[in-house]
Design an enzyme around this catalytic site. Sequence first.
Site, PDB file in Angstrom:
ATOM      1  CG  HIS A 154      -2.099  -0.922   1.075  1.00 43.99           C
ATOM      2  ND1 HIS A 154      -2.011  -2.257   1.410  1.00 43.99           N
ATOM      3  CD2 HIS A 154      -3.362  -0.728   0.622  1.00 43.99           C
ATOM      4  CE1 HIS A 154      -3.183  -2.828   1.165  1.00 43.99           C
ATOM      5  NE2 HIS A 154      -4.020  -1.939   0.685  1.00 43.99           N
ATOM      6  CE  LYS A 158      -3.712  -0.551   4.812  1.00 42.45           C
ATOM      7  NZ  LYS A 158      -5.011   0.014   5.227  1.00 42.45           N
TER       8      LYS A 158
END
Length: 266
Positions: A154, A158
Amino acid sequence: MNITVVGVAGRMGQALVRRLCAHPDLRLAAAVARPGSDALGEDAGVLAGAGASGVPVTDDVAAGVAVAELVIDFSTPAASRRVLGECLAAGKRLVIGTTGFTAGDLEAVSEASKHIAIVLAPNMSVGVNLTFKLIEMAARALGDDVDVEVIEAHHRDKVDAPSGTAVRMGEILGQVLGRDLEQDAVYGRQGQVGARARSTIGFSSIRGGDIIGEHTVMFAGIGERIELTHRAQSRDNFVTGALRAALFAVDKDSGLFDMQDVLGLS
Ligand code: NAD
């Protein structure tokens, strides 16, 4: 179908409005933002960059629900509780994409679904939900002959790891293989970790750049391995799933459904 969107000033709300404005069969009925939002009174289509829609942004949840055949909610748990109550009172169908509910909230959703149709899906991506099913099928066929590892990547902002989707993939592996993440999950490895226990469900998390979300489940055997990978390229996949959920729910009178139901995979 007339659809009211709650959370219309947010990332998902805006993406939904853009798609609804261009949809041949679905119509934006009302656009609800939080009280005090700068967006109040603006044209929802203009706000989303889709051109004039004739639908002004409002903070009146009850009025928004009243003009809808179905409500799609991507907001916050607190707002969703209110939306659930209004949909229940007005007998309107509801698609909930919001995440972060308490066990009590989920109980209230379940209770309301005795009277209205609700689709609740913390991940609406059609591809991710299909991948869940493929993981289940692969784990069932391969059993304990392979080592299972979940790898996710990600963007740099995040803050949690592994992702909720990766955890769900691990749960599916655990259910099929009779394992328990509490005991069997291994999160990253470093140093003298010893040989891999057969019961391990491994998780690796990569963070960097603007990666929207990638998940791979590796089934590593002797002489071959299978990798099931899903890559998200934009948030539009969530919108596609939400609209499929809406079209699925439109002829349901009551009941609680998830994306496996929507996609005919349950
Ligand atoms: P966001 O923060 O960009 O948008 C949320 C919006 O809800 C904000 O504009 C906020 O002002 C608004 N809001 C707060 N209270 C409100 C109220 N009382 N009435 C109306 N609107 C209100 O977040 P996002 O990325 O759009 O995500 C929204 C939610 O959907 C989050 O819970 C997120 O985790 C979830 N999400 C789910 C999926 C899925 O596939 N199910 C995909 C993406 C995001």
